[in-house]
Design a protein around this motif. Sequence first.
Motif, short mmCIF file in Angstrom:
data_model
loop_
_atom_site.label_atom_id
_atom_site.label_comp_id
_atom_site.label_asym_id
_atom_site.label_seq_id
_atom_site.Cartn_x
_atom_site.Cartn_y
_atom_site.Cartn_z
N VAL A 1 28.45 50.71 38.86
CA VAL A 1 28.41 50.57 40.32
C VAL A 1 28.06 49.14 40.70
O VAL A 1 28.60 48.59 41.66
CB VAL A 1 27.40 51.57 40.93
CG1 VAL A 1 27.25 51.33 42.43
CG2 VAL A 1 27.82 53.00 40.65
N LYS A 2 27.15 48.52 39.95
CA LYS A 2 26.78 47.14 40.23
C LYS A 2 27.98 46.21 40.04
O LYS A 2 28.19 45.29 40.82
CB LYS A 2 25.65 46.70 39.29
CG LYS A 2 24.31 47.35 39.60
CD LYS A 2 23.23 46.83 38.66
CE LYS A 2 21.88 47.43 39.00
NZ LYS A 2 20.82 46.95 38.09
N ARG A 3 28.77 46.48 39.02
CA ARG A 3 29.96 45.64 38.79
C ARG A 3 30.98 45.81 39.92
O ARG A 3 31.58 44.84 40.38
CB ARG A 3 30.59 46.02 37.44
CG ARG A 3 29.76 45.59 36.23
CD ARG A 3 30.30 46.20 34.95
NE ARG A 3 29.50 45.81 33.80
CZ ARG A 3 29.56 46.40 32.61
NH1 ARG A 3 30.40 47.43 32.44
NH2 ARG A 3 28.81 45.98 31.62
N LYS B 1 45.03 35.59 40.28
CA LYS B 1 45.93 35.00 39.29
C LYS B 1 46.12 33.51 39.53
O LYS B 1 46.14 32.71 38.58
CB LYS B 1 47.29 35.71 39.35
CG LYS B 1 47.30 37.12 38.80
CD LYS B 1 48.69 37.70 38.86
CE LYS B 1 49.66 36.87 38.05
NZ LYS B 1 51.04 37.39 38.13
N GLU B 2 46.29 33.14 40.80
CA GLU B 2 46.53 31.74 41.14
C GLU B 2 45.36 30.86 40.74
O GLU B 2 45.54 29.71 40.32
CB GLU B 2 46.80 31.61 42.64
CG GLU B 2 47.30 30.25 43.06
CD GLU B 2 47.69 30.21 44.53
OE1 GLU B 2 48.30 29.22 44.96
OE2 GLU B 2 47.40 31.19 45.26
N LYS B 3 44.14 31.39 40.85
CA LYS B 3 42.94 30.63 40.49
C LYS B 3 42.56 30.80 39.02
O LYS B 3 41.53 30.28 38.58
CB LYS B 3 41.77 31.07 41.37
CG LYS B 3 41.95 30.73 42.84
CD LYS B 3 40.76 31.21 43.65
CE LYS B 3 40.89 30.82 45.11
NZ LYS B 3 39.75 31.31 45.93
N ASN B 4 43.38 31.57 38.30
CA ASN B 4 43.14 31.84 36.87
C ASN B 4 41.80 32.54 36.63
O ASN B 4 41.15 32.33 35.60
CB ASN B 4 43.19 30.53 36.06
CG ASN B 4 44.57 29.92 36.02
OD1 ASN B 4 45.57 30.64 35.89
ND2 ASN B 4 44.66 28.60 36.15
N THR B 5 41.39 33.36 37.59
CA THR B 5 40.15 34.12 37.43
C THR B 5 40.42 35.58 37.07
O THR B 5 39.50 36.29 36.65
CB THR B 5 39.31 34.08 38.72
OG1 THR B 5 40.11 34.54 39.82
CG2 THR B 5 38.84 32.66 39.00
N LEU B 6 41.66 36.03 37.23
CA LEU B 6 41.98 37.41 36.90
C LEU B 6 41.84 37.66 35.40
O LEU B 6 41.34 38.70 34.98
CB LEU B 6 43.40 37.76 37.36
CG LEU B 6 43.84 39.21 37.12
CD1 LEU B 6 42.94 40.18 37.87
CD2 LEU B 6 45.29 39.42 37.54
N MET C 1 39.47 40.36 33.56
CA MET C 1 39.97 41.36 32.62
C MET C 1 39.21 41.33 31.30
O MET C 1 39.03 42.36 30.65
CB MET C 1 41.46 41.12 32.35
CG MET C 1 42.37 41.46 33.52
SD MET C 1 44.10 41.07 33.12
CE MET C 1 44.95 41.80 34.53
N LEU C 2 38.76 40.14 30.91
CA LEU C 2 38.05 39.98 29.63
C LEU C 2 36.54 40.16 29.79
O LEU C 2 35.80 40.03 28.82
CB LEU C 2 38.35 38.60 29.04
CG LEU C 2 39.81 38.34 28.68
CD1 LEU C 2 40.01 36.91 28.20
CD2 LEU C 2 40.30 39.33 27.62
N SER C 3 36.09 40.45 31.01
CA SER C 3 34.66 40.65 31.25
C SER C 3 34.26 42.04 30.76
O SER C 3 35.11 42.87 30.42
CB SER C 3 34.37 40.51 32.74
OG SER C 3 34.94 41.59 33.46
N PRO C 4 32.94 42.34 30.73
CA PRO C 4 32.50 43.67 30.30
C PRO C 4 32.97 44.80 31.21
O PRO C 4 32.89 45.97 30.84
CB PRO C 4 30.96 43.55 30.34
CG PRO C 4 30.68 42.09 30.20
CD PRO C 4 31.82 41.40 30.91
N ALA C 5 33.43 44.47 32.42
CA ALA C 5 33.90 45.50 33.35
C ALA C 5 35.13 46.20 32.78
O ALA C 5 36.05 45.56 32.25
CB ALA C 5 34.22 44.88 34.70
#
Length: 235
Positions: A5-7, A74-79, A83-87
């Motif tokens: 829930v925090k994520r 995607k444009e900011k290359n943060t997606l 995706m690779l985060s613990p979420a």
Amino acid sequence: MSTSVKRIQAILIKDYKETSRNMAVSSMLFLPLILAAFYSRAGFDSIQGHFMGINFTFTMVCTYIQCCLIAEEKEKNTLRSLMLSPASTPEILIGKSSLTFLSTMIVIVGCMILTEYMPGNVAVMAIALILSAVFYLAVGTFLGLYAKSVMESSVIVLPVLGIFSLGPMAMAFVDSYPILKIVEWLPSTQIILLAEILEESFTLGDLVQPFAAIIGWIVVATIATIIAFNKRMVD
């Protein structure tokens, strides 16, 4: 409060801050309300008139804003980092959809107030609206995963706007062009048919077709979105 829930909350707050700074995206919240106010002033007191603003909300707010949020990541290359985060995948998808879902529901309520529309059965219509929002969120996410930029997302969402918002209007020409009967199965048309059913005495059997059609669209859109999301994870 669980970690998941925090994520989800963290993703929601992040999207809110980014959207509030992007006037091109946040301004889309007001367009359906302006359309609903116009229809109300013009005296279009019919189910089709009431749902014109609601269906535009689904495409212009739900699908468009969702598409822009994903495309911006995607444009900011943060997606990729997300995706690779613990979420987990459900946490990411729910978190990225929460702001759009809440905004959509608020705007829909605003449209209903402006057009003075009261469903024949509030509970049934609320369920249908929530299910419809899930479908349009899935479509927006899917398109956002393939859009290369926010600018491109503004173009890629146009077919959705044309087909799902304006599609129900084609029902008036079904007698002359039988091929247009296919638009009857659009979720935007089914929710109008459901609203018409709710205005009269109905049985549970009468609700099967509209809900089955909307849920069918949800299943197809969700599967396509998950496949596209997982593909991006290994890209």
